[in-house]
Scaffold this motif. Sequence first.
Motif, mmCIF file in Angstrom:
data_model
loop_
_atom_site.group_PDB
_atom_site.id
_atom_site.type_symbol
_atom_site.label_atom_id
_atom_site.label_comp_id
_atom_site.label_asym_id
_atom_site.label_seq_id
_atom_site.Cartn_x
_atom_site.Cartn_y
_atom_site.Cartn_z
ATOM 1 N N ILE A 104 1.924 -4.404 2.804
ATOM 2 C CA ILE A 104 1.552 -3.927 2.228
ATOM 3 C C ILE A 104 1.305 -2.487 2.465
ATOM 4 C CG2 ILE A 104 -1.260 -4.617 0.348
ATOM 5 C CD1 ILE A 104 -1.684 -6.604 2.163
ATOM 6 N N LYS A 106 0.417 0.093 -0.635
ATOM 7 C CA LYS A 106 -0.310 0.606 -0.924
ATOM 8 C C LYS A 106 -0.921 2.421 -1.656
ATOM 9 C CE LYS A 106 -3.842 -2.115 -1.714
ATOM 10 N NZ LYS A 106 -5.626 -2.780 -1.961
ATOM 11 N N TYR A 107 -1.020 2.963 -0.495
ATOM 12 C CA TYR A 107 -1.057 4.437 0.102
ATOM 13 C C TYR A 107 -0.055 4.600 -0.144
ATOM 14 C CZ TYR A 107 -5.475 2.085 -0.182
ATOM 15 O OH TYR A 107 -7.138 1.539 -0.245
ATOM 16 N N ARG A 110 0.918 6.087 4.332
ATOM 17 C CA ARG A 110 1.071 4.653 5.303
ATOM 18 C C ARG A 110 0.876 3.079 4.419
ATOM 19 N NH1 ARG A 110 -4.982 6.752 3.571
ATOM 20 N NH2 ARG A 110 -3.413 7.457 1.514
ATOM 21 N N LEU A 112 0.618 -0.659 5.763
ATOM 22 C CA LEU A 112 0.701 -1.851 6.012
ATOM 23 C C LEU A 112 1.313 -3.352 7.101
ATOM 24 C CD1 LEU A 112 -2.874 -3.296 4.718
ATOM 25 C CD2 LEU A 112 -2.239 -1.093 6.635
ATOM 26 N N ILE A 160 0.546 0.227 10.125
ATOM 27 C CA ILE A 160 -1.047 0.491 10.208
ATOM 28 C C ILE A 160 -0.961 -1.131 11.192
ATOM 29 C CG2 ILE A 160 -3.429 -0.363 9.710
ATOM 30 C CD1 ILE A 160 -3.192 1.924 7.940
ATOM 31 N N ARG A 191 -1.570 2.794 13.923
ATOM 32 C CA ARG A 191 -2.555 2.611 13.769
ATOM 33 C C ARG A 191 -3.197 0.769 14.340
ATOM 34 N NH1 ARG A 191 -6.408 3.470 8.635
ATOM 35 N NH2 ARG A 191 -4.570 5.356 8.373
ATOM 36 N N TYR A 281 -15.908 5.024 10.929
ATOM 37 C CA TYR A 281 -15.190 6.050 10.013
ATOM 38 C C TYR A 281 -15.519 5.690 9.093
ATOM 39 C CZ TYR A 281 -10.251 6.430 7.971
ATOM 40 O OH TYR A 281 -9.356 6.417 7.610
ATOM 41 N N TYR A 282 -15.648 4.189 8.321
ATOM 42 C CA TYR A 282 -15.948 3.881 7.045
ATOM 43 C C TYR A 282 -17.148 2.176 6.918
ATOM 44 C CZ TYR A 282 -11.159 4.998 5.283
ATOM 45 O OH TYR A 282 -10.279 6.293 3.677
ATOM 46 N N GLU A 324 -13.191 -0.150 -2.078
ATOM 47 C CA GLU A 324 -11.543 -0.598 -2.697
ATOM 48 C C GLU A 324 -11.302 -1.069 -4.294
ATOM 49 O OE1 GLU A 324 -8.186 -1.763 -0.616
ATOM 50 O OE2 GLU A 324 -9.640 -2.095 1.555
ATOM 51 N N LYS A 331 -9.292 4.908 -0.895
ATOM 52 C CA LYS A 331 -10.040 3.937 -0.889
ATOM 53 C C LYS A 331 -10.250 5.169 -1.375
ATOM 54 C CE LYS A 331 -9.674 1.476 3.020
ATOM 55 N NZ LYS A 331 -8.619 0.971 2.478
HETATM 56 C C1 LIG Z 1 -6.981 0.534 4.049
HETATM 57 C C2 LIG Z 1 -5.993 0.508 3.463
HETATM 58 C C3 LIG Z 1 -5.347 1.497 4.069
HETATM 59 C C4 LIG Z 1 -5.225 2.413 5.086
HETATM 60 O O1 LIG Z 1 -6.071 3.682 4.233
HETATM 61 P P1 LIG Z 1 -6.803 4.765 5.048
HETATM 62 O O2 LIG Z 1 -7.627 5.271 3.635
HETATM 63 O O3 LIG Z 1 -6.023 5.552 5.620
HETATM 64 O O4 LIG Z 1 -7.549 4.363 6.218
HETATM 65 C C5 LIG Z 1 -3.921 1.607 3.967
HETATM 66 N N1 LIG Z 1 -2.861 0.832 3.292
HETATM 67 C C6 LIG Z 1 -3.816 -0.203 2.555
HETATM 68 C C7 LIG Z 1 -3.402 -0.997 2.097
HETATM 69 C C8 LIG Z 1 -5.176 -0.120 2.609
HETATM 70 O O5 LIG Z 1 -5.874 -1.640 2.590
#
Ligand SMILES: *Cc1c(COP(=O)(O)O)cnc(C)c1O
Length: 341
Positions: A104, A106-107, A110, A112, A160, A191, A281-282, A324, A331
């Motif tokens: 996954i 998305k960001y 980083r 997943l 992650i 992570r 953290y969150y 989200e 986020k």
């Molecule tokens: C939460 C998330 C992350 C990590 O986000 P951080 O703000 O760095 O903790 C990365 N990818 C996806 C898809 C997420 O949902």
Amino acid sequence: MIHGSSARVESASWQNLLAGSITDPRVLLTRLQLDLSLLPGALAADRDFRLRVPEPYLQRMQPGNAKDPLLLQVLPLSAELDEQPGYVSDPLGEQHSNAQPGIIHKYHGRLLLVVTAGCAINCRYCFRRHFPYDDNNLSTAEWEQALDYIRADSSINEVIYSGGDPLAANDRRLSWLTRQIADIPHIKRLRIHTRLPVVIPQRITDDLITALCGTRLPVTMVLHCNHANEVDAQMLSATAHLRQANVTLLNQAVLLRGINDNLEAQIALSEALGDNGILPYYLHLLDHVRGAAHFHCADSEAKQLVGQMLTRLPGYLVPRLVREVAGQPGKVPIPVELAGS
Ligand SMILES: *Cc1c(COP(=O)(O)O)cnc(C)c1O
Ligand code: SF4
């Protein structure tokens, strides 16, 4: 607390604890000496999303208390079956970001990795309760493809491990995967998002620590603990072990009505974690997943709650309130209302 079987649990292997998790609503209610009038609703909701609760987590629940904050996270309720407008099966649109099996992305920076489909516990509010995990159980060839995807994109610097719960995978798989990832020069950090150290602390073994921490990559573990009653001696022995291995420990929680939606509960959670080297953290606002509407807290309550925390706790023990939103590049932070301002 439930006594009697605790010595057996302490010495059991994590694999046996995982395999022996309670999945029968009648057994759960009976073990907790609860009224069986809850059973028909539990059985009905269980057909939609199975009950699953491991023994070490059950042992932290209070017998006879139908409102126990840990029980409420796992007990199927008939309320889950009420259709609620706006509550959907894939609130984050992940099934669309899931172009490549197991990934996954998305960001920025980083990524997943869905390391395994399984979880050690089924949390009723889980936004992935309807996720098509069966399509995400990777074959060896698919693992190679997922790794190729990471190798080919040098903008990714953090991997992650997610799931399901990545620590439900065995040490051999985790060790292999971590070595493969450490061999990719542009990856700087690893992570792990996991609830296992909370729900089956026995999962944190020397072999696991070697598998995760045995490469050049610095390791951060984001735990998922929603209530101070989840923090017990066994969990703290697992997290102490991780800290000795230089793992940075953070926590993410979900704001849940009737479970942790008050100031005392949030302060107790932050302090129980912070006193043991785990930083909040969150704090996530609930994702609007079908079946979880009864856990919803209004945004205004959430903003006030975190605002009050800021007046009562050191800043580093106050989690960031986030939501989200499908399609957003990260986020989304929710501005809080500082009490007394
Ligand atoms: C939460 C998330 C992350 C990590 O986000 P951080 O703000 O760095 O903790 C990365 N990818 C996806 C898809 C997420 O949902
Ligand atoms: S452990 Fe995490 S992924 Fe698994 S059911 Fe609970 S919230 Fe969902």
